[in-house]
Design a protein around this motif. Structure first.
Motif, mmCIF file in Angstrom:
data_model
loop_
_atom_site.group_PDB
_atom_site.id
_atom_site.type_symbol
_atom_site.label_atom_id
_atom_site.label_comp_id
_atom_site.label_asym_id
_atom_site.label_seq_id
_atom_site.Cartn_x
_atom_site.Cartn_y
_atom_site.Cartn_z
ATOM 1 N N UNK A 13 0.836 -1.209 0.000
ATOM 2 C CA UNK A 13 0.000 0.000 0.000
ATOM 3 C C UNK A 13 0.868 1.255 0.000
ATOM 4 N N UNK A 14 1.896 1.280 0.859
ATOM 5 C CA UNK A 14 2.779 2.442 0.958
ATOM 6 C C UNK A 14 3.630 2.617 -0.292
ATOM 7 N N UNK A 18 -1.274 3.123 -2.796
ATOM 8 C CA UNK A 18 -2.665 2.659 -2.824
ATOM 9 C C UNK A 18 -3.404 3.171 -1.595
ATOM 10 N N UNK A 19 -3.482 4.489 -1.454
ATOM 11 C CA UNK A 19 -4.037 5.109 -0.258
ATOM 12 C C UNK A 19 -5.481 4.733 0.035
ATOM 13 N N UNK A 20 -6.233 4.366 -0.998
ATOM 14 C CA UNK A 20 -7.647 4.045 -0.788
ATOM 15 C C UNK A 20 -7.862 2.606 -0.331
ATOM 16 N N UNK A 26 -6.716 -6.583 0.938
ATOM 17 C CA UNK A 26 -5.861 -7.455 0.130
ATOM 18 C C UNK A 26 -5.905 -8.850 0.727
ATOM 19 N N UNK A 27 -6.435 -9.800 -0.029
ATOM 20 C CA UNK A 27 -6.472 -11.200 0.404
ATOM 21 C C UNK A 27 -5.070 -11.791 0.209
ATOM 22 N N UNK A 28 -4.587 -12.536 1.184
ATOM 23 C CA UNK A 28 -3.242 -13.111 1.121
ATOM 24 C C UNK A 28 -3.056 -14.070 -0.046
#
Length: 86
Positions: A13-14, A18-20, A26-28
């Protein structure tokens, strides 16, 4: 979900802006590329560099099994864990 998987999700995300999204989005087992999360080759490079920096491991981009390690968060966590143990 393991703490390492959560850390990797937060890193995705960082690193990719992908701030939203949050880690729970997120599925593993969800594929990171293509029809899954939709990452592309540029994202793969950025993620690879972020993983190396955050976890202090070396990723060989030319290795034939690198794609397999980056298939989803669960496999990436297993790879990071094994690389740190080596």
């Amino acid at each position: 979900m393991s703490q390492l998987e959560t850390d990797i999700k937060n890193l995705i995300i960082e690193a990719l802006g992908l701030e939203d999204m949050g880690p729970d989005d997120i599925d593993s087992e969800q594929p990171l590329f293509g029809d899954g999360l939709g990452l592309d080759s540029v994202d793969a490079l950025e993620l690879g560099l972020a993983i190396q920096k955050r976890f202090g491991i070396k990723i060989d981009a030319e290795a034939k099994d690198t794609r397999t390690h980056f298939a989803n968060v669960a496999r990436l966590a297993a790879y990071v864990s094994a690389s740190k143990a080596a």
